[in-house]
Each structure stands twice: as structure tokens, then as C-alpha cells.
Design a protein around this motif. Structure first.
Motif, mmCIF file in Angstrom:
data_model
loop_
_atom_site.group_PDB
_atom_site.id
_atom_site.type_symbol
_atom_site.label_atom_id
_atom_site.label_comp_id
_atom_site.label_asym_id
_atom_site.label_seq_id
_atom_site.Cartn_x
_atom_site.Cartn_y
_atom_site.Cartn_z
ATOM 1 N N GLY A 529 -3.856 -8.387 83.510
ATOM 2 C CA GLY A 529 -3.952 -7.585 84.764
ATOM 3 C C GLY A 529 -4.263 -5.991 84.229
ATOM 4 N N SER A 530 -3.637 -5.155 85.183
ATOM 5 C CA SER A 530 -3.684 -3.816 84.775
ATOM 6 C C SER A 530 -3.146 -3.479 83.550
ATOM 7 C CB SER A 530 -3.012 -2.954 86.111
ATOM 8 O OG SER A 530 -3.289 -1.631 85.897
ATOM 9 N N ALA A 531 -3.781 -2.812 82.701
ATOM 10 C CA ALA A 531 -3.127 -2.591 81.351
ATOM 11 C C ALA A 531 -3.304 -1.312 80.821
ATOM 12 C CB ALA A 531 -3.899 -3.500 80.345
ATOM 13 N N GLY A 532 -2.738 -0.668 79.941
ATOM 14 C CA GLY A 532 -2.828 0.535 79.206
ATOM 15 C C GLY A 532 -3.093 0.396 78.059
ATOM 16 N N TYR A 533 -3.804 1.249 77.260
ATOM 17 C CA TYR A 533 -4.451 1.039 75.946
ATOM 18 C C TYR A 533 -3.738 2.026 74.923
ATOM 19 C CZ TYR A 533 -7.611 -2.256 77.929
ATOM 20 O OH TYR A 533 -8.093 -3.465 78.536
ATOM 21 N N PRO A 534 -2.945 1.689 74.094
ATOM 22 C CA PRO A 534 -2.226 2.668 73.099
ATOM 23 C C PRO A 534 -3.260 3.385 72.241
ATOM 24 C CG PRO A 534 -1.287 0.526 73.013
ATOM 25 C CD PRO A 534 -2.316 0.427 73.796
ATOM 26 N N ASP A 535 -3.070 4.638 71.887
ATOM 27 C CA ASP A 535 -3.990 5.660 71.346
ATOM 28 C C ASP A 535 -3.668 5.341 69.699
ATOM 29 O OD1 ASP A 535 -5.657 7.380 69.910
ATOM 30 O OD2 ASP A 535 -4.986 9.062 71.100
ATOM 31 N N PHE A 536 -4.152 4.341 69.087
ATOM 32 C CA PHE A 536 -4.194 4.013 67.648
ATOM 33 C C PHE A 536 -4.661 4.873 66.834
ATOM 34 C CE2 PHE A 536 -2.960 -0.276 69.603
ATOM 35 C CZ PHE A 536 -2.030 -0.450 68.871
ATOM 36 N N THR A 537 -5.440 5.853 67.293
ATOM 37 C CA THR A 537 -5.938 6.930 66.024
ATOM 38 C C THR A 537 -4.692 7.929 65.965
ATOM 39 O OG1 THR A 537 -6.555 8.561 67.986
ATOM 40 C CG2 THR A 537 -8.161 6.696 67.248
ATOM 41 N N ASN A 538 -3.909 8.019 66.759
ATOM 42 C CA ASN A 538 -2.307 8.664 66.679
ATOM 43 C C ASN A 538 -1.634 8.001 65.457
ATOM 44 O OD1 ASN A 538 0.031 10.147 66.714
ATOM 45 N ND2 ASN A 538 -0.158 10.220 68.959
ATOM 46 N N PRO A 539 -1.324 8.631 64.336
ATOM 47 C CA PRO A 539 -0.276 7.981 63.555
ATOM 48 C C PRO A 539 1.181 7.903 64.009
ATOM 49 C CG PRO A 539 -1.533 10.007 62.496
ATOM 50 C CD PRO A 539 -1.774 10.012 63.764
ATOM 51 N N GLU A 540 1.759 8.767 64.854
ATOM 52 C CA GLU A 540 2.902 8.387 65.206
ATOM 53 C C GLU A 540 2.864 6.958 66.178
ATOM 54 O OE1 GLU A 540 4.435 11.694 67.462
ATOM 55 O OE2 GLU A 540 3.961 13.135 65.971
ATOM 56 N N MET A 541 1.694 6.900 66.732
ATOM 57 C CA MET A 541 1.689 5.634 67.712
ATOM 58 C C MET A 541 1.483 4.536 66.744
ATOM 59 S SD MET A 541 1.310 3.513 70.243
ATOM 60 C CE MET A 541 0.947 1.780 69.757
ATOM 61 N N ARG A 542 0.847 4.594 65.741
ATOM 62 C CA ARG A 542 0.775 3.442 64.664
ATOM 63 C C ARG A 542 2.201 3.123 64.101
ATOM 64 N NH1 ARG A 542 -4.224 6.181 63.057
ATOM 65 N NH2 ARG A 542 -3.065 6.752 61.006
ATOM 66 N N SER A 543 2.801 4.072 63.867
ATOM 67 C CA SER A 543 4.130 4.200 63.034
ATOM 68 C C SER A 543 5.132 3.288 64.282
ATOM 69 C CB SER A 543 4.587 5.315 62.501
ATOM 70 O OG SER A 543 5.879 5.252 62.305
ATOM 71 N N TRP A 544 4.981 3.722 65.475
ATOM 72 C CA TRP A 544 5.849 3.191 66.147
ATOM 73 C C TRP A 544 5.476 1.587 66.408
ATOM 74 C CZ3 TRP A 544 4.671 0.812 71.012
ATOM 75 C CH2 TRP A 544 5.846 0.242 71.633
#
Length: 967
Positions: A529-544
Motif C-alpha cells: 500500500g502506501s510506502a516510503g522509499y529509502p535513499d540508498f544513495t546515502n552511505p549512512e542509509m546503506r550502512s543501516w
């Protein structure tokens, strides 16, 4: 963000329903044509003519690392910076960017494994119109022509390729939009300033005579600027002013979706001419033939990662992944063009031989026509910069080495990953998993991995399990582990917006979601349904994200649970073209339009890192991805997406995987049986036979299709499918060795015929057969109700052996091969040695210490060579601790010798139980000699009819060194 309106909900739910139940082909109206893509239409409307770009040779700046000079667009006066690099290993890099952009333009990150090492470029000649550079010990020359700007790459007196020779370069500069009043004032001021400049320039010309050529060039540039007010230029100037508000330059609408362009049009385009080349390949992913077609009169090939379910075949539409690498091949050379840009890209291909039949070409030759065949390639991207690598070969394997030196080689997969996988959308619950797993044992069919699709989660919340259907995931995984089997679960990058879901709340609290142009979290609709999209261009996001695969974070997971990244184009059901709005904003303020084709690579990268980290860096990961980009080969496997149970979809799977292999991604396969629809028993059998000889071997099916486990189609078909799967398992040592070479050198596992036989023109357009390494030729049966098929056996004097009958053939020839429903034509090339394990067990790990059989296929000179790579099959110890065995086998002078790489060391109980020599003469004795001098006679059998010598029980450890003498 507010909930979507009711009408939007209806559209989304209708789309989801179609995704689940449709039996029709893709609705092409959901996806743009070039005519509907404003920048593509705009650039394509530029016709071959004199280019407005001029190289300012007086700005030439030569350093040890590069050559730089300015380019000027003589229409809008925007200056550009050209950088030219000579790269080690016969490569050249060319970058073009705005000299003073309004803001930084996006340059692709994380695709190159390192900044490529350069070699000095030397200026060897210069005059008022051109400059000549050389590199690689003067083997190559780069000639830059000033007006119009053009570049030519030469070796000796041979022209390899030309850049902007057709004058199709376009570089749209970033700009601020002006309202009509401001624009009028600006135009008036500009007009007055130009008139003042005219006066000063005229006076200056009367006072001094300019003799120096470089000064003269600068004065001419200023003079040309002053001419802007001349009456004859008024119309063209007016047209350029009007283009500021041309449709699609500041915002673009497709159906109900509008994307803003705050800095106006930003596309880049450049043309390349390849004299002497008629055959070009690559730029996956497209469901099309291996050899690329000319695109005149139709759409260019499109590179834009999209969720296209039940895609059409044999057209240039974009699909799930994009690798902007094109290869050109002729009898003398192979070249590559790597266009490093992650924005939406279109590739136009034209040829001066297009449409000519073979007879027509022969007639040209007889009549003495001197027109050299030429292919022209035009690259068009929506944003970013021009950053292109020219891979100069000269051989196909040189190009593979060059490209993978830039983007990395195929990751060495764990052994289980190249075995057989069983999947469908969806196995219902733990009992279903247990029953299917037991079914393989009951019917004596090996398999390694069972898969779970989106229904295994708690309400499409990834990293969770449905508490009713999968209440005891660890117990389920432990049951599989007891049989040395694995599981793959799906983890998609759209995150359900739910305040009680910790993945969502953590991403939200850390500000890791992609933003809208207004700064809010971007929301779209997908499976939850309603979804958010993580910003995988962000190294901190990828690390998490990687940390979420830890066993204490991903509850219920174990070390035999691996991952499937689907829908990562990204798929947005209610977005334009079923993907994300281009004006969404990523880290650093870059728009989604800049990074779109990189998104899937980042998702797979973070997931792969997570699997490595959870083991403390010990275990090799396995991650399957649907979306991909250049460099995705470093992180796992790719499959060809939502295909259909149709013969043509089986057929197109071969060129699709061959194209990916040419572009560095060897770990490719198609859903066996087809994802949509229900295959006939014959089609399913043929697909299993074909899939067993493709790098990634997985059966998969749509939620709406009847069950397809291999034993559900009657005993006769079950036995044929079992045979195909068992053939795959017996060849696992060969497959694993091929993947080791792909990892070490970049050479593809599954190879187009022309790659192995680059001087045989009959192979250049073949895409219904292929090579595995240099040893096996595979020609799957991909047509219904056939009793025989044509196979082309290349190579002058080359010997080929049917692997089932051992019948010998000599190339080159077109061979008619009779087939039954139980046979697939496969041939071992004379001159090769292949290792097999013929004691097939329930999974690959169960075969770890089982004995080997060596198949030695002799060529016309009675010689053969081969190799074998062995390690533990799952850790990085082969690399970190040199724990491996690398064997070479060499047959010459009636002697077979086994030698071992002295660097590697690994203990194994596996031994050699049989050696089969194809094309042998009957011997009197066969003896084996060990390094300590011990010699012993061996038992053997000889088949006079097939000339096959079978030597039984040499009984030496596979790691040992020995020599076998046939007398």
C-alpha cells in the motif's frame, strides 16, 4: 504526505489487480516512446550537420594525468570543459562538463572500483585547426579538430572511431527560468552591450594588425559574438530564445504525472562513428536479439530501469536494468563504448549497410564499391555529464578485461547458488515448504534452495514473518539446514508506512527517505500500500540497511537464509511509468532523474554488505536482483524478470543472458517455465533442459498459475526433468571453475559464439546457441514438436564431441542433429578437459567430498587442456587465506599430467574415480606415476565404435600431482 485521493487509489488497485491476474501482454501506453520523452525528442530532432561546438585550442592544458581544453557552443556561447585521459590497458576516457555550471552536475559514483590509472598523453603535433596526442607508447593517437569539434582515435594509420563526426553533440546547460519581463530587459541590455562591443572591436581592428594565430582565434571568437545582432542571424537567435519555453524543458507531463525541472533542460548527447564495423552488441537489458538492430525509423534502445511485467519481446523498450556498454566487433578487432551516466538514456544505432542483403553486399564487392561498412551510435541522456570510456581491445577478452577493470568482476558465488533453486509466488506456509522439500527427496531430484515471495511477510513488512503462516521460521530453516539446503526470502526496498513497524519508524526518524521536491518524505504505492522509499544513495542509509540483516535484527533468520531484492527499479505503482517521479530529491540535492538507474545497484550493494557483515566478513553472500546497472556483477545474480510461458520467451532468454554476459554480468538466468501463464509439459521440459545450461537456474511461477513442482507432469516428464537437473549437478565443478575465472579475469561464463570464434563471420549473429567457457557448446531446443535442429559447429579443423553419444564431428559445418523430447544437443570442444561429479546427491553441499570424473576431449593434434578450482564453496578463505586448490590438466604425447598452483592449499577427501578420454586410440597399457616415483597399472575399457577410453579408479586425491601414460 496526505493519503492519495479515491481516484488514485482506484487506479493503483486496478494496476495491482492487473499485475496479479492479467494474461495479456504489457500495456505499452504506460511507457514512453522517444517522441513522448521531451529530451529524447529534442535531441533526436538535431540532424547530422555542422556542429555548433568549437574546440579552443589556445586553452590547451597538458599535464601528466590528462589533457584539458575548452569547448564553446557558438550559438549560446556556453563554455564547456573537455578532459581526455589515456588509461592503462588500451583505454581512453573522455569527460565533458560545463565550465561554470549553475550548480554541480551529477557525476556517477560507486560504479568504478577505483579511479583508473592513467598513462601520459603527449602532444605530438599541433596547428591552427587541430592537435594530435599519443599514448600507450605511441600505439594510439587522439586527434582533436577545432571547428567543428571532432575527435578521432587511431592506431597507426587505421581510424578506430570518431566522436562528433556527424555533429550530433548536444550539451544543454543548466539555467534559471526567466519571466517574460525579465527576459525582455535582459535581451535589450544584451543587444545594447553587443552594439557597444561592435564599436570597440571595430576600433581595435583599425588600430592593430593581429598576426599571432592564437590571438587571432580569440579575436574571431569575440567578433563572432558581436555578429549576433546582424539581420541575417535574427531568425536563428529568435528561435533559440523561443526554445527556452519549448514544451518539456521546464516541466514534463506524462499521462497524469508532471515532473518539474527547476534548472531547465539538462540533457547530453554525443555520436560515435565506427568505420569497418557492422555488428554491435550489448546495452542490456532488452528482450531482443543479441546483435543490435538499427533504430532508424523506430525508437532508439532505451536504458531506464522499469517494472515491465509480462514484457514484449524483440523490441527496444526499457526493462528492469541498464548497462550502458556497447561492443562492436569485426574480423580484426573488438571495441567497447562505456557511457557512464545513470540518467534515462536512449541509444540510436544506424548503419550504411542496414537493409542490404548478403547478396547485395557481395554485389557491392564484385562491382568494386569502395564504401566501408560503418555503424554510427548516438547516446542521449537526460542529465549528468558526458563521461565515456573507449575500450580499444583489440580482442573480445581484452575488452572484457578493460571493462571489468573499471567496474569490477563477477562476484564468486557460493556453490549452492549455482545449483538448482525452487521458487513460486508463493509457498503458502511452513507446512507447504516442508511438503515441497520432502517431495524432492521422495522423487530423487536434487535441489539446493527454496524461495519465499512477498506473502511470507507480516503484511508486506520486510524483515518480518507472517505470524500465522510462518510462526517458527528458525525451525523451518533448521530443517532445511539438516539436509544442507538453503532458503531465500524476498526483501524489497519499498517500506510500508506504519507507525508500528520499526523499519519504517527508524528510516523516518533518521531522515533516510527520499524526499519530494517540496522536502517531504516521498510516498508511493507498492505491495504494502502506501510506502516510503529509502535513499540508498546515502552511505549512512546503506550502512543501516546492512545492519538489519544481523541475526539479532532480522528475527528468525539464520546463516542459511539469503535474499532476493525485487521491485528495486524502483517500482512505484502510482508513479509515472510505474516508477519514481524524476524531481524527487536524494542526498546532496541531486534529483532522482540523475541517479535513477543506480538505485537498484545500491539496494543490492547494501543487502550484499549486510550478509557479509552478519558473518563477521567470513561468508560469501547471495543476493538476486531484478534491477541493475554497470557494476552490479560485484554483488550477485540477475534474472530476466516477468517472462511468460511461451516458446518465444524461452528463445529470447538466451540472447538476453548473452548480452548481460558481454556487459560483465555473468550470473544470469530466466524463470524456468515462464513466470506468467501455464506451460505445456513439452515447453516446461525444454525450459528445464535449457535452464540447466544457464548460469542461474531457478524455476519460478506466478501466484495465479497451477503448481509446477517437477513431479506434477507425469512420470515420463518427471524423469526427463530430473535428468536435466542431475546434469546440472554433475557439471557443478565445471560451472564453479568458470565462475572462478569470471571473478579473476572478467571473462564471461556464458559466451556468444563470436567471443570464442572472433574470426568466423558465421558466428557474428548467432544467438540460439552459445559456449560455456571455451569447452561446451550448447544449442537448446526452443521450438515445439521438432525432431531435429540445426547446430553450427565452428572452427576450421575443430573437433566436437556430442557429450551424450560421444559422436565426433569436425568443424566448420552446419550439423542437423536429431532430437527427442529427452535430449538437448551439447558438445565438448576437442582440446579441453572438464571435471564432473557423477554421484549426484540431494544438494551440492552433500557432494563436497565426492569423487571426480575427468572428461578429456582430444583435438586433431591429440592434445587437450583444462583446469579445476576447488575451495570450501562458501567462505572468503580462498582469497584471505589462500585456502583453495587450482589444478591444471594437460594431455600431450599420450600423457595426461596434473599440476597444482603452489600458492593455494586446501585439504579435501575428494579423489578421482574415472578418466574418460574422447577420441583416443586403443592402448596396450595405462599407468599412473606419482611424485614419489611410484608407478602402477590401471584398468581400462575401450569402445571401438566411439573411440572412447575409460580409465577406472586412478584412486588419487584430486589435490595430488601425477602423470598418466597411455602406451
Amino acid at each position: 504526505m496526505a493519503a492519495p485521493q479515491r481516484s488514485v487509489r482506484c487506479i493503483v488497485l486496478t494496476w495491482v489487480a492487473l499485475h496479479i491476474t492479467t494474461t495479456e501482454a504489457v500495456d505499452r501506453s504506460n511507457f514512453k516512446t522517444c517522441e513522448q520523452s521531451a529530451f529524447c525528442k529534442r535531441q533526436r530532432n538535431v540532424k547530422p550537420e555542422n556542429s555548433p561546438y568549437r574546440a579552443l585550442l589556445n586553452s590547451l592544458d597538458v599535464t601528466r594525468e590528462s589533457v584539458k581544453l575548452q569547448l564553446i557552443n557558438e550559438v549560446n556561447k556556453v563554455p564547456l570543459l573537455l578532459e581526455v585521459y589515456g588509461l592503462r590497458g588500451n583505454m581512453t576516457r573522455i569527460k565533458i562538463n560545463e565550465l561554470n555550471p549553475l550548480q554541480p552536475r551529477y557525476e556517477v559514483r560507486d560504479v568504478l572500483v577505483r579511479e583508473p590509472p592513467t598513462v601520459p598523453l603527449t602532444v605530438v603535433g599541433k596547428d591552427e585547426d587541430s592537435v594530435e596526442l599519443s599514448f600507450e607508447n605511441k600505439l594510439y593517437k587522439v586527434i582533436i579538430t577545432s571547428k567543428p569539434f571532432r575527435m578521432d582515435i587511431m592506431t597507426g594509420n587505421e581510424l578506430l572511431l570518431s566522436i562528433n563526426s556527424r555533429g550530433l553533440m548536444v550539451f544543454e546547460h543548466l539555467r534559471k527560468r526567466k519571466d517574460s519581463y525579465t527576459e525582455k530587459i535582459s535581451n535589450t541590455v544584451g543587444s545594447m552591450w553587443n552594439k557597444i562591443k561592435n564599436v570597440f572591436i571595430s576600433e581595435e581592428k583599425e588600430e592593430e594588425n593581429v598576426e599571432n594565430q592564437e590571438v587571432k582565434g580569440e579575436s574571431e571568437a569575440a567578433d563572432e559574438e558581436a555578429q549576433a545582432e546582424k539581420p541575417e542571424d535574427t531568425n536563428s537567435q529568435k528561435e533559440n530564445e523561443e526554445k527556452e519555453d519549448e514544451a518539456g524543458m521546464w516541466e514534463e507531463t506524462f499521462k497524469t504525472h508532471t515532473d518539474s525541472k527547476p534548472n531547465g533542460p539538462s540533457s547530453v548527447g554525443l555520436d560515435f562513428s565506427l568505420p569497418g564495423f557492422e555488428h554491435v552488441y550489448g546495452i542490456p537489458e532488452h528482450a531482443d536479439n543479441l546483435k543490435l538492430k538499427t533504430t532508424e525509423g523506430g525508437d532508439p534502445y532505451r536504458l531506464y530501469n522499469l517494472d515491465v511485467f509480462q514484457y514484449e519481446i524483440f523490441n527496444p523498450m526499457a526493462l528492469y536494468g541498464a548497462v550502458p556498454l556497447l561492443l562492436a566487433h569485426n574480423l580484426r578487432r573488438t571495441l567497447g563504448i562505456f557511457w557512464l551516466n545513470a540518467a534515462e538514456t536512449w541509444v540510436d544505432i544506424s548503419s550504411n549497410t542496414a537493409g542490404k542483403t548478403l547478396f547485395g553486399k557481395m554485389l557491392d564487392y564484385v562491382q568494386g564499391a569502395n564504401e566501408i561498412p560503418q555503424t554510427d551510435v548516438r547516446w542521449i541522456s537526460e542529465s549528468g555529464i558526458i563521461d565515456v570510456f573507449l575500450l580499444l581491445g583489440p580482442s573480445p577478452f581484452d575488452v572484457f578485461k578493460q571493462y571489468t577493470s573499471l567496474t569490477g568482476t563477477q562476484a564468486l558465488p557460493p556453490l549452492f547458488a549455482i545449483s538448482y533453486h525452487q521458487c513460486r509466488w508463493n509457498y503458502n506456509d511452513e507446512d507447504d515448504v516442508r511438503t515441497v522439500d520432502a517431495g524432492f527427496d521422495e522423487h530423487d531430484i536434487p535441489y539446493d534452495v527454496i524461495w519465499l515471495d512477498i506473502e511470507h511477510t507480516d503484511g508486506k513488512r520486510y524483515f518480518t514473518w507472517d505470524p500465522n503462516k510462518f510462526p517458527n521460521p528458525k525451525e523451518m530453516l533448521q530443517n532445511l539446514a539438516s539436509k544442507k539446503r538453503k532458503m531465500v526470502s524476498i526483501v524489497d526496498p519499498h517500506i510500508k508506512i506504519d507507525s508500528g513497524y520499526k523499519i519504517h519508524t527508524t528510516i523516518q526518524s533518521r531522515n533516510f527517505y527520499i524526499k519530494t521536491k517540496d522536502g517531504n518524505d516521498y510516498e508511493g504505492w507498492c505491495w504494502p500500500g502506501s510506502a516510503g522509499y529509502p535513499d540508498f544513495t546515502n552511505p549512512e542509509m546503506r550502512s543501516w540497511w546492512a545492519s538489519m540483516f544481523a541475526y539479532d535484527q532480522y528475527e528468525g533468520s539464520m546463516d542459511n537464509l539469503y535474499t532476493w531484492n525485487d521491485m528495486n527499479e524502483p517500482s512505484v505503482f502510482n508513479g509515472p511509468e510505474v516508477t519514481m517521479h524524476k524531481d524527487a530529491v536524494h542526498m546532496g540535492g541531486f534529483e532522482h532523474r540523475d541517479v535513477h538507474n543506480l538505485y537498484a545497484l545500491y539496494v543490492q550493494m547494501a543487502t550484499s554488505d549486510g550478509q557479509i557483515q552478519r558473518s563477521g566478513g567470513t561468508e560469501r553472500p547471495f543476493v538476486l536482483t531484478r534491477g541493475f546497472f554497470a557494476g552490479s556483477q560485484r554483488y550477485g545474480a540477475v534474472w530476466t524478470g516477468d517472462n511468460s510461458a511461451e516458446w518465444d520467451h524461452l528463445k529470447v532468454s538466451v540472447p538476453m543472458c548473452l548480452s548481460l554476459a558481454l556487459a560483465g554480468i555473468s550470473f544470469c538466468g530466466a524463470d524456468v517455465g515462464g513466470f506468467f501463464k501455464h506451460p505445456s509439459p513439452e515447453l516446461l521440459v525444454r525450459w528445464y533442459q535449457a535452464g540447466a545450461y544457464q548460469p542461474f537456474f531457478r524455476a519460478h511461477a506466478h501466484l495465479d498459475t497451477p503448481r509446477r513442482e517437477p513431479w506434477l507432469f507425469g512420470d515420463d516428464n518427471k524423469l526427463i526433468i530430473r535428468t536435466a537437473i542431475r546434469e546440472r549437478y554433475s557439471l557443478l565443478p565445471f560451472w564453479y571453475t568458470l565462475f572462478y575465472h569470471a571473478y579473476r579475469t572478467g571473462e564471461p561464463v556464458m559466451r556468444a559464439m563470436w567471443v570464442q570464434f572472433p574470426d568466423d563471420m558465421n558466428t557474428f549473429s548467432l544467438d540460439d546457441q552459445y559456449m560455456l567457457g571455451d569447452a561446451l557448446l550448447v544449442r537448446p531446443v526452443m521450438e515445439p514438436s521438432v525432431r531435429g535442429i540445426q547446430v553450427y559447429l565452428p572452427g576450421k579443423g575443430q573437433v566436437w564431441y556430442n557429450v551424450h553419444s560421444h559422436q565426433r564431428h569436425t568443424g566448420p559445418q552446419n550439423l542437423y542433429e536429431p532430437v527427442t523430447i529427452g535430449t538437448i544437443p551439447v558438445y565438448q570442444r576437442g582440446g579441453t578437459v572438464i571435471a564432473r561429479k557423477e554421484r549426484v546427491r540431494r544438494s551440492s553441499s552433500c557432494m563436497q567430498d565426492d569423487p571426480y570424473t575427468l572428461y578429456v576431449a582430444l583435438n586433431g593434434q591429440n592434445t587437450a587442456q583444462g583446469d579445476l578450482f576447488i575451495d570450501d564453496g562458501h567462505t572468503f578463505n580462498f582469497e584471505k587465506k589462500n585456502e583453495y586448490i587450482y589444478k591444471k590438466f594437460n594431455f600431450v604425447n599420450n600423457s595426461l599430467t596434473s599440476s597444482t598452483d603452489p600458492v593455494g592449499h586446501y585439504k579435501t577427501a575428494a579423489w578421482i574415480e574415472r578418466i574418460v578420454i574422447l577420441g583416443a586410440r586403443k592402448p596396450a597399457t595405462v599407468t599412473i606415476k606419482l611424485p614419489d616415483g611410484t608407478e602402477s597399472n590401471l584398468n581400462f575399457e575401450y569402445n571401438t565404435e566411439t573411440s572412447v577410453l575409460t580409465i577406472r579408479k586412478p584412486a588419487v586425491n584430486i589435490a595430488a600431482e601425477w602423470s598418466l601414460y597411455i602406451r
